[in-house]
Write a protein that holds these residues in place. Structure first.
Motif: not given
Ligand code: ZN
Ligand code: AHN
Length: 336
Positions: A129, A150, A182-183, A306-307
């Motif tokens: 990401r 991720d 995807e991210d 996450h993120h």
């Molecule tokens: Zn992600």
């Protein structure tokens, strides 16, 4: 002996009378054996190897499309899969992000035993990401995150699967697909501005689902690995997976439980996650599941890393990698 692995029944018959002396020439040699059921040999998944594959991806830097580190990591993945004997093709394509940015994206498709008609598809996203928009520190909200879990974890596990496929062929053909972009989904701060925009996530798999690498490509089913390496991972049964591929969810969770991974593989529903499997299911029609660490009880649905900038190697746990990798290997080596 473990019930699962005791498929070989070996019978050795020795004619020996009780009490009386056997006649020498009636004694059969002990190596006379009979296989009742063919053995299913499942290679041992090496979680340390998977761990190193995650570290290696992070060594390039964040795998954000249109950066040098992204390109370098993509080349590394192609080379690695080729070194394991796969027939690798790539889809190099310009994909439009919700921001209007054109992403130089690359889907990587590694075909093992490409001539086999009966196939299983294993996939993960390999990009990371561009923004740590869930980071507790606002100053990080436009910084790229490391993406150990991720992105890195699914790819790491599948590279380790590929390493085994190179020496121990499965009965079915296997395709390992690393989807890109995807991210790049809507930044938290853009939610309001782009509230009418759908499908901003999983651009690589959307492209593949509309343009498969082979005309008429078929697979029996697919398994997506996303965010599978964290300490304390809980893999609940994701709702789209249950909707599109309930039998595959049951099969995989059953293997996990037989293998002793009940703590990781929780047989309860989690909620729906728009991930790569959603598009492979809904556009292309291959029944696919998502193994993903999403805990319906946790505040953001995913783990606290996450993120955020904390999505680094410190969160990666070989026990989680081992549970996922062993479950996937056991599933695919048992297919006939
Ligand atoms: Zn992600
Ligand atoms: C949504 O957040 C709607 N889908 C993204 C799932 C995801 C993000 N997987 C990895 N990063």
């Amino acid at each position: 002996m473990n019930r699962m692995f005791s498929y070989i029944m070996i019978t050795a018959t020795v004619l020996a009378g009780c009490g009386s002396q056997p006649k020498k020439d009636t004694v059969k040699p002990v190596q006379e054996t009979k296989v009742i059921e063919p053995a299913v040999i499942v290679p041992i998944f090496d979680a340390d190897s998977a761990y190193c594959f995650i570290e290696k991806q992070l060594s390039f830097g964040p795998r954000v499309p249109n950066t040098a580190s992204h390109l370098k990591c993509g080349d590394y993945l192609v080379d690695k899969l080729r070194s394991y004997g796969a027939d690798v093709v790539t889809q190099d394509v310009d994909l439009k992000a919700y921001t209007g940015d054109v992403l130089k994206a690359r889907n990587i498709i590694a075909q093992f035993q490409p001539d086999k008609k009966e196939r299983i598809m294993l996939f993960a996203h390999w990009d990371s990401r561009p923004w740590a928009d869930s980071d507790p520190d606002k100053a990080n909200h436009y910084k790229p995150l490391p993406g150990a879990n991720d992105g890195g974890s699914g790819v790491g596990v599948l590279l380790e699967v590929a390493r085994h496929l190179s020496v121990n062929p499965t009965k079915l053909g296997i395709d390992i697909i690393f989807f890109d972009a995807e991210d790049y989904g809507i930044h938290d701060n853009d939610r309001e501005k782009y509230r009418n925009v759908n499908h901003s996530w999983a651009l690589g798999s959307q492209h593949w689902a509309m343009n498969p690498h082979k005309k008429g490509y078929e697979a029996r089913y697919g398994i997506l690995l996303d965010i599978v390496g964290a300490k304390g991972s809980k893999f609940y049964q994701e709702s789209y997976s249950l909707h599109f591929a309930p039998a595959i969810v049951s099969k995989v969770w059953e293997w996990a439980h037989k293998l002793g991974y009940k703590e990781f593989f929780v047989a309860e529903e989690s909620g729906a996650i728009t991930d790569d499997h959603y598009y492979v299911n809904s556009i292309y029609g291959i029944p696919c599941i998502d193994i993903i660490n999403c805990d319906p009880q946790s505040p953001n649905g995913f783990g606290p890393y996450h993120h955020t900038m904390k999505d680094d190697m410190d969160w990666i746990d070989t026990a989680a990698l081992k549970a996922v990798g062993t479950t996937v290997l056991t599933t695919i080596y048992n297919e006939k």
